[in-house]
Write a protein that holds these residues in place. Structure first.
Motif, PDB file in Angstrom:
ATOM      1  N   ALA B  92       5.207 -33.950 -11.387  1.00  0.00           N
ATOM      2  CA  ALA B  92       6.294 -34.932 -11.425  1.00  0.00           C
ATOM      3  C   ALA B  92       6.771 -35.292 -10.011  1.00  0.00           C
ATOM      4  O   ALA B  92       7.086 -36.449  -9.732  1.00  0.00           O
ATOM      5  N   ASP B  93       6.797 -34.297  -9.122  1.00  0.00           N
ATOM      6  CA  ASP B  93       7.191 -34.555  -7.726  1.00  0.00           C
ATOM      7  C   ASP B  93       6.335 -35.663  -7.123  1.00  0.00           C
ATOM      8  O   ASP B  93       6.815 -36.560  -6.433  1.00  0.00           O
ATOM      9  N   TRP B  94       5.041 -35.552  -7.358  1.00  0.00           N
ATOM     10  CA  TRP B  94       4.089 -36.473  -6.716  1.00  0.00           C
ATOM     11  C   TRP B  94       4.055 -37.814  -7.411  1.00  0.00           C
ATOM     12  O   TRP B  94       3.834 -38.835  -6.768  1.00  0.00           O
ATOM     13  N   ARG B  95       4.312 -37.786  -8.734  1.00  0.00           N
ATOM     14  CA  ARG B  95       4.411 -39.069  -9.438  1.00  0.00           C
ATOM     15  C   ARG B  95       5.592 -39.847  -8.886  1.00  0.00           C
ATOM     16  O   ARG B  95       5.515 -41.050  -8.682  1.00  0.00           O
ATOM     17  N   ALA B  96       6.679 -39.151  -8.595  1.00  0.00           N
ATOM     18  CA  ALA B  96       7.872 -39.808  -8.053  1.00  0.00           C
ATOM     19  C   ALA B  96       7.574 -40.459  -6.701  1.00  0.00           C
ATOM     20  O   ALA B  96       8.211 -41.435  -6.321  1.00  0.00           O
ATOM     21  N   LEU B  97       6.602 -39.915  -5.982  1.00  0.00           N
ATOM     22  CA  LEU B  97       6.245 -40.478  -4.679  1.00  0.00           C
ATOM     23  C   LEU B  97       5.150 -41.545  -4.791  1.00  0.00           C
ATOM     24  O   LEU B  97       4.659 -42.059  -3.780  1.00  0.00           O
TER      25      LEU B  97
END
Lengths: 178, 440
Positions: B92-97
Motif C-alpha cells: 500500500a505504501d508503494w501504491r500511494a507513491l
C-alpha cells in the motif's frame, strides 16, 4: 636589373622569408598549424627516412617566389575538383618533378570534420589521387609519388567553422627534407 | 621509432595497466514522459565491523534503468520505507507513491571476502514477486553484478533483454605536454565506468569494432604512417596486423559468425569493399565501381552488407547480398531522404538502419525502418556521427560535439531518451557498443 636591387632582393629573402623556408604552409594555416606541421615533418622523417636532396638546382624549392613554394591545394566541400589556379601550381610541381626524377613527393589528402570518418578517409585519398593524376599526365613518374590519406584525422585548423574547414580540405605536397 | 614488422606477426606491445586515465561521466539530457515509475530501494548491508558497502548497488541499478528511457526511478528521499526483502514490503505504501514496481535487496560480506547479493523484483499492484535472485560476487565485480540485476529487472518488465552488462569501445584524443595529439583506444562498461586503455599512439586511431565473442577489437591505426587494420585481443593484448595493402585499409567489421572481416581497401585504385577470410587471409571483392564504396555493415544473418557509396553522386546507403566469394546479387539503393546518408549501423534484429544524415549542412543521426521505409531524424546537433546500436537494439550510441569537444551521446531508437557521456578533458569519439558476450 641593377645590382642594388639584387642585394635588396636577397636581403628581403633572407630577412623576410627566411623563417618560412622549411614550413611554407604555416603562413596560411590557423594557430595550431605550425605544431602540426612540425609534428608531421618529424613523422615523415621517421616513417620514410628519405635523404635530403642537396643538389644546386633544387634551390627552386626554397624560393618563396616560385610557384613550387605553394604546396597546399584547397578543395570545396565533398569535392576533389582542382581550381584553375591550383592547376598552375600543380603544373609547376610537375615540371620540377619530371626534371628531377630522383626527387619524390608524398601527396597527403585531408578532409574537414564534417561527414563520416571512413568516407572522409576515402575523400582525402580521392583528392590526392586527382593531384597525382595531373602530375603523372604531365610527365611525373608514378614512382615519384606516394599517396597517404588522413581523412579528417589531421586538421591544421582546429576551430569548428567554415574558415577552419576550408583550410582542412586540402592536399599537401610534401617534398622529403623540405 | 617504429620497427618494421612483416605481416601477420603477433605483437605483444603496449602493455597498459588497468587503471584508467580519465573518467567518462554520464548526464541524462532528455528524460522520457510516461516512463514506468519504479522504486529501487537502498540495499541492506552486512559487512565486517561496521564497514561501508564497496558499491552503492541500488544507485547503479537506478541509473541504468533511468538511462534506458523506459523507467523513472523514485528518488531515495521520496521513499517512505526502506524494506530490504519482500516480507518487509507494505504494498500500500508503494501504491500511494504510484510506483509500479519495487526492487528490494541486501548485500552481505562473507568470511572469505566475497559478497552475497540478493534481490527481489515486486509487482506493486498485484502484490507478487516477479523475480528473485541470489548472486555471489567479488569486490571488483560488484558493479557488474548491479548491471546484471538491471538486466534482469529490465527483461522481466519489458520482455526484452537489457544491455547494461555490456561494454563500449571508443577513441579518445588528448594532448600531452608537448602539445602532441595522443590517440587512445579505450573500453568501458556501458555506463562509462571502468575505462581501460587498450592501445595508445601518437598517430590517429580509427574505426574500432567488436568481434562477436566480445574478446577482440578490430581497428584502423596510422602507427606506421598510413591507415592499416589491426585485430587486438583486449584480454591478452595480443595485436595482429591483418591488412596493410597499398592505399587505404579501413572500416573493418567482423562478420556475425566472426570468421570474416568486411573492410574497405583501395589497393586496386579506388575504395572498394572486400571480405577477408580471417583464417586464410583470402580476399573476395564485393563492390566494383569508380565511386567511393566504404563503411560496410553486416546484416545480422551475415548474408548481406549495407555500405556507403557515392556512385549516385552523393553518399547514400546500399545493400548487397554476399557469400564467401563476394557479392551474390545486385546492389540495391536503400536511402533516398536528403543528399548525405552514410555509415550505417544495423539493429540486431535487422529491422532498422541507423546512419549519419545531413540536413541543411548539419549532420544528424537518423533511423530508417527497412520494413516500412519510414525515416526519422533522432538528434539535433550539427556534427553527430558514428552511430552504434546497443546489442538489444534499444539505444544508439553516437559521437557528437559539446562546447567544441567531442563527446558521446546515446539516444533511444524512438528518439525519446537521450544521455551524454563526456570525458573530463579531450575528445571522445567513434563509440562501438559490444555484443552481449563481451566480458572483461
Amino acid at each position: 636589373m641593377g645590382r642594388l636591387f639584387t642585394y635588396i632582393l636577397i636581403a628581403v629573402l633572407v630577412l623576410g622569408f627566411g623563417g618560412c623556408k622549411f614550413a611554407p604552409v604555416k603562413k596560411k594555416g590557423a594557430k595550431g598549424a605550425q605544431t602540426e606541421k612540425q609534428q608531421q615533418a618529424e613523422d615523415k622523417g621517421a616513417s620514410y627516412g628519405v635523404s635530403e636532396g642537396g643538389a644546386l638546382d633544387i634551390k627552386a624549392l626554397d624560393d618563396p617566389n616560385s610557384p613550387l613554394s605553394r604546396r597546399v591545394l584547397y578543395f570545396d566541400l565533398d569535392s576533389s575538383q582542382i581550381s584553375p589556379e591550383d592547376r598552375e601550381i600543380i603544373a609547376a610541381h610537375a615540371r620540377f618533378l619530371s626534371q628531377h626524377p630522383d626527387i619524390s613527393v608524398v601527396l597527403e589528402g585531408h578532409a574537414d570534420e564534417r561527414g563520416t570518418r571512413e568516407y572522409n578517409l576515402a575523400l582525402g585519398e580521392r583528392r590526392a589521387k586527382t593531384v597525382e593524376q595531373l602530375l603523372t599526365l604531365q610527365g611525373v613518374s608514378q614512382k615519384q609519388i606516394q599517396i597517404i590519406s588522413f581523412g579528417e584525422e589531421r586538421p591544421v585548423a582546429l576551430d569548428h567553422n567554415e574558415s577552419a574547414w576550408r583550410l582542412n580540405r586540402r592536399v599537401e605536397i610534401l617534398y622529403s627534407g623540405y | 621509432m617504429l620497427k618494421k614488422l612483416s605481416s601477420f606477426i603477433i605483437l605483444s606491445l603496449m602493455m597498459f595497466p588497468a587503471p584508467s586515465y580519465a573518467v567518462l561521466t554520464i548526464e541524462i539530457t532528455q528524460g522520457v514522459e510516461g516512463a514506468a515509475p519504479i522504486a529501487i530501494v537502498p540495499f541492506g548491508w552486512r559487512g565486517a565491523g561496521g564497514s561501508q558497502p564497496p558499491e552503492v548497488m541500488h544507485r547503479i541499478v537506478a541509473a541504468d534503468l533511468q538511462r534506458s528511457g523506459f523507467f523513472k526511478p523514485l528518488p531515495d528521499e521520496d521513499m517512505i520505507a526502506r524494506p530490504v526483502e519482500a516480507a518487509q514490503v507494505n504494498f500500500a505504501d508503494w501504491r500511494a507513491l504510484n510506483v509500479d514496481h519495487v526492487v528490494v535487496g541486501r548485500m552481505q560480506e562473507l568470511p572469505d571476502g566475497t559478497y552475497q547479493v540478493q534481490f527481489q523484483l515486486l509487482d506493486v499492484y498485484k502484490g507478487t514477486q516477479l523475480a528473485g535472485y541470489s548472486i555471489r560476487s567479488r569486490k571488483p565485480d560488484l558493479r557488474r553484478t548491479a548491471h546484471q540485476i538491471s538486466d534482469i529487472v529490465y527483461q522481466t518488465i519489458t520482455g526484452k533483454p537489457g544491455a547494461f552488462d555490456t561494454h563500449i569501445a571508443y577513441i579518445t584524443v588528448t594532448h600531452n605536454r608537448k602539445q602532441e595529439r595522443i590517440y587512445r583506444l579505450a573500453v568501458a562498461d556501458a555506463d562509462g565506468h571502468n575505462e581501460q586503455i587498450v592501445y595508445e599512439s601518437k598517430k590517429p586511431l580509427m574505426s574500432p569494432s567488436w568481434s562477436p565473442d566480445g574478446k577482440r577489437l578490430v581497428y584502423v591505426s596510422f602507427t606506421r604512417g598510413r591507415p592499416e587494420i589491426y585485430i587486438q585481443n583486449i584480454f591478452s593484448r595480443e595485436i595482429r596486423r591483418v591488412a596493410d595493402f597499398k592505399g587505404i585499409n579501413s572500416a573493418p567489421v567482423f562478420s556475425p559468425d566472426g570468421t570474416q572481416l568486411a573492410l574497405t581497401l583501395s589497393k586496386d585504385g579506388n575504395p572498394e569493399i572486400y571480405l577477408m577470410d580471417l583464417r586464410s587471409k583470402r580476399l573476395s571483392r564485393v563492390t566494383r565501381s569508380y565511386a567511393i564504396d566504404t563503411e560496410p555493415a553486416w546484416m545480422p544473418d551475415g548474408k548481406a552488407i549495407v555500405f556507403t557509396s557515392d556512385r549516385g553522386g552523393s553518399p547514400q546507403l546500399y545493400r548487397v547480398k554476399v557469400n564467401r566469394k563476394g557479392a551474390a546479387g545486385r546492389v540495391e539503393r536503400l536511402t533516398f531522404d536528403g543528399n548525405y546518408n552514410a555509415r550505417a549501423s544495423v539493429s540486431p534484429d535487422g529491422r532498422y538502419l541507423a546512419m549519419v544524415h545531413r540536413e541543411q549542412g548539419k549532420f544528424r543521426i537518423a533511423v530508417q525502418d527497412l520494413k516500412t521505409g519510414h525515416f526519422r531524424i533522432l538528434t539535433e546537433s550539427r556534427l553527430d556521427e558514428s552511430p552504434s546500436f546497443a546489442p538489444n537494439g534499444s539505444m544508439i550510441i553516437y559521437a557528437t560535439e559539446d562546447n567544441y569537444r567531442g563527446v558521446l551521446a546515446a539516444v533511444s531508437v524512438d528518439g525519446r531518451a537521450q544521455q551524454r557521456l563526456s570525458l573530463q578533458s579531450g575528445d571522445v569519439r567513434e563509440p562501438a557498443w559490444s555484443t552481449f558476450k563481451s566480458r572483461k
